[in-house]
Scaffold this motif. Structure first.
Motif: not given
Length: 311
Positions: A90, A93-95, A227, A229, A290-291
């Motif tokens: 996750c 995919v996004c922070d 995904r 949000n 973070n990523r």
């Protein structure tokens, strides 16, 4: 089972998992908006309980059949996968922004649950029926915390936002949970059959495919939530599922029949505690996973996987 059927079952299982997670997240989000309940709370209760169905069924069945060592391995392996792979993916995919409630309430309670489990294993070398009742009491405390948090929350959603009806939301949740459970079963069954046809050993199948299969609902649901949000739901699903696994599933299993701990169980629980603290530290720094940190978490799981295959 014919290999063609096994592949078909594998593909169908993944489709059910993905679509089931879509419906499950949509239904849960709609319920949260309707009753002004934070999505974090929904993620840590309804979503977490729904995605923990495979672990619950495996562990209770193992307890009834007198194979309780499988219960500990199932829960520990699932929690390790959830905290490193599901949450890590996750973050890739996004922070993932982490709320104050997660840092101050949910993560510490999860760490405490893991410490209680490890301490019990080190001291008693088993989970007795009394230990199981203690875990279940802690689970009730956890639910009480979630209910109290929901009542105190002032979190409100936009009044103009369209939402599903209550009945349709419940249909989405129940139908999504059923699809997730069935999809997980089909993925495991198909993958096991393919692995056997390729000459993979039963032990390796149990340590990898079955452990992955029982965690697929959490993994897919968390990714879908990220995904869409619904970041609070993604984090809440993982932490809630891990707490459910330790307190509810092992509590029920050991209350039915005492669970002996072997050396490998202690090592795996120690690894779980260490990586959970590392992820907690990631969360504390800037309140974001973070990523780069997500990649580190997935890499840690890869290293652990190599270890359990070789040991």
């Amino acid at each position: 089972m014919n290999l063609v059927i096994a592949f078909a079952e594998l593909v169908a299982g993944f489709v059910l998992l993905i679509k089931g997670a879509d419906f499950f997240v949509d239904g849960s989000s709609a319920i949260a908006r309707r009753f002004h309940v934070p999505t974090l709370i929904i993620g840590m209760t309804i979503v977490a309980m729904g995605t923990s169905l495979p672990e619950l069924s495996v562990s209770v069945a193992a307890s009834i059949q007198g194979n309780n060592s499988l219960s500990v391995s199932n829960v520990t392996g699932s929690d390790l996968f959830n905290i490193m792979v599901a949450l890590g993916a996750c973050a890739i995919v996004c922070d993932l922004e982490v709320t104050a409630d997660v840092l101050k309430r949910d993560f510490p309670f999860y760490i405490l649950s893991t410490v209680v489990l490890l301490a019990t294993g080190l001291i008693n070398r088993e989970l007795s029926r009394v230990d199981g009742i203690i875990l279940l009491v802690l689970f009730v405390v956890f639910l009480g915390m979630m209910i109290r948090s929901a009542r105190l929350s002032d979190d409100e959603e936009s009044e103009g936002e369209k939402s599903l009806s209550l009945i349709l939301s419940l249909v989405f949740i129940i139908g999504g949970a059923a699809a997730i459970k069935l999809g997980g079963d089909w993925v495991v069954s198909g993958a096991v059959e393919i692995a056997r046809a390729c000459g993979v050993t039963e032990t390796l199948i149990g340590l990898t495919i079955v452990a992955f299969g029982t965690s697929l609902p959490e993994f897919v649901t968390a990714l879908v939530a990220a995904r869409k949000n619904e970041l609070d739901m993604a984090i809440g699903n993982v932490l809630g599922s891990n707490i459910f696994n330790i307190l509810l599933i092992l509590g029920v299993a050991s209350a039915l029949s005492p669970i002996p701990f072997i050396r490998e169980n202690i090592i795996d629980m120690a690894v779980l505690l260490i990586v959970s603290i590392i992820v907690w530290i990631f969360s504390i720094t800037k309140r974001v996973i973070n990523r780069w940190e997500g990649l580190v978490m997935v890499a840690m799981y890869g290293a652990y996987l190599i270890y359990i295959i070789k040991r």
